[in-house]
Design an enzyme around this catalytic site. Structure first.
Site, PDB file in Angstrom:
ATOM      1  CG  HIS A 100       1.716  15.552  60.713  1.00 50.38           C
ATOM      2  ND1 HIS A 100       2.345  16.280  59.722  1.00 50.38           N
ATOM      3  CD2 HIS A 100       1.550  14.308  60.220  1.00 50.38           C
ATOM      4  CE1 HIS A 100       2.526  15.508  58.664  1.00 50.38           C
ATOM      5  NE2 HIS A 100       2.071  14.297  58.944  1.00 50.38           N
ATOM      6  CG  HIS A 102       0.969   9.653  60.852  1.00 46.72           C
ATOM      7  ND1 HIS A 102       0.059   9.616  59.831  1.00 46.72           N
ATOM      8  CD2 HIS A 102       1.980  10.449  60.417  1.00 46.72           C
ATOM      9  CE1 HIS A 102       0.492  10.347  58.816  1.00 46.72           C
ATOM     10  NE2 HIS A 102       1.665  10.867  59.143  1.00 46.72           N
TER      11      HIS A 102
HETATM   12  P1  AMP Z   1       2.705  12.756  56.187  1.00 48.01           P
HETATM   13  O1  AMP Z   1       2.987  11.838  55.028  1.00 48.01           O
HETATM   14  O2  AMP Z   1       3.364  12.281  57.454  1.00 48.01           O
HETATM   15  O3  AMP Z   1       2.983  14.197  55.860  1.00 48.01           O
HETATM   16  O4  AMP Z   1       1.153  12.572  56.471  1.00 48.01           O
HETATM   17  C1  AMP Z   1       0.185  13.500  56.083  1.00 48.01           C
HETATM   18  C2  AMP Z   1      -1.145  12.865  56.389  1.00 48.01           C
HETATM   19  O5  AMP Z   1      -2.115  13.868  56.401  1.00 48.01           O
HETATM   20  C3  AMP Z   1      -1.590  11.816  55.354  1.00 48.01           C
HETATM   21  O6  AMP Z   1      -1.794  10.570  56.011  1.00 48.01           O
HETATM   22  C4  AMP Z   1      -2.892  12.397  54.786  1.00 48.01           C
HETATM   23  O7  AMP Z   1      -3.855  11.403  54.553  1.00 48.01           O
HETATM   24  C5  AMP Z   1      -3.316  13.336  55.912  1.00 48.01           C
HETATM   25  N1  AMP Z   1      -4.139  14.461  55.477  1.00 48.01           N
HETATM   26  C6  AMP Z   1      -3.878  15.338  54.470  1.00 48.01           C
HETATM   27  N2  AMP Z   1      -4.858  16.260  54.397  1.00 48.01           N
HETATM   28  C7  AMP Z   1      -5.744  15.976  55.391  1.00 48.01           C
HETATM   29  C8  AMP Z   1      -6.972  16.568  55.830  1.00 48.01           C
HETATM   30  N3  AMP Z   1      -7.489  17.652  55.226  1.00 48.01           N
HETATM   31  N4  AMP Z   1      -7.620  16.003  56.868  1.00 48.01           N
HETATM   32  C9  AMP Z   1      -7.117  14.914  57.474  1.00 48.01           C
HETATM   33  N5  AMP Z   1      -5.956  14.312  57.112  1.00 48.01           N
HETATM   34  C10 AMP Z   1      -5.284  14.831  56.082  1.00 48.01           C
END
Ligand code: AMP
Ligand code: ZN
Length: 137
Positions: A100, A102
């Protein structure tokens, strides 16, 4: 779709999200623990763990949407800047093992931190890297 993957759950409509955008390839929604106001995620609908595993179509859709979300955040919120961040592997801070992107709006003096200590590029190592990495491209 992967069992026990929270983002696959969102793609399947089984887990709620604040959806900003959706099409056949991607979904974009607000990060539930935002680094800043407007922090958004862009998630390809197919489950690949890392960027390097994604096919061309998924990469194109994901990054085109990341650009569009960045433009929409600029239009709507006018942040002075934004970061586009993509973490791969726990060592790089990846917490959700579904690739994903950001999009994180930034303002001067906010408490969002990315950074590293700039090193010095060693000439011999640079030449070796050009050869070793270039071989795979
Ligand atoms: P990463 O560290 O790049 O894997 O980022 C994962 C991101 O997903 C984090 O910033 C979390 O806050 C976000 N996240 C995890 N679960 C959810 C969810 N159910 N809805 C929205 N964001 C989420
Ligand atoms: Zn998934």
């Amino acid at each position: 779709m992967s069992e026990d993957c929270i983002f696959c759950g969102i793609v399947a409509g089984e887990v709620p999200s604040y959806t900003l955008y959706e099409d056949d390839e991607v979904v974009s929604f607000l990060d539930v623990n935002p680094a800043s106001d407007g922090h958004a995620l862009v998630v390809p609908k197919g489950h690949d763990e890392r960027l390097a595993e994604m096919d061309d179509a998924a990469v194109a859709a994901t990054f085109t949407t990341a650009r569009d979300v960045a433009a929409a955040l600029e239009d709507a919120l006018a942040p002075p800047g934004y970061n586009v961040v993509q973490n791969n592997g726990a060592a790089a801070g990846q917490e959700v093992d579904h690739a994903h992107v950001h999009v994180i709006p930034r303002t001067p003096g906010d408490d969002v931190a990315f950074g590293w200590q700039p090193g010095d590029l060693d000439e011999e190592r640079a030449e070796e890297l050009v050869e070793r990495v270039g071989e795979h491209l």
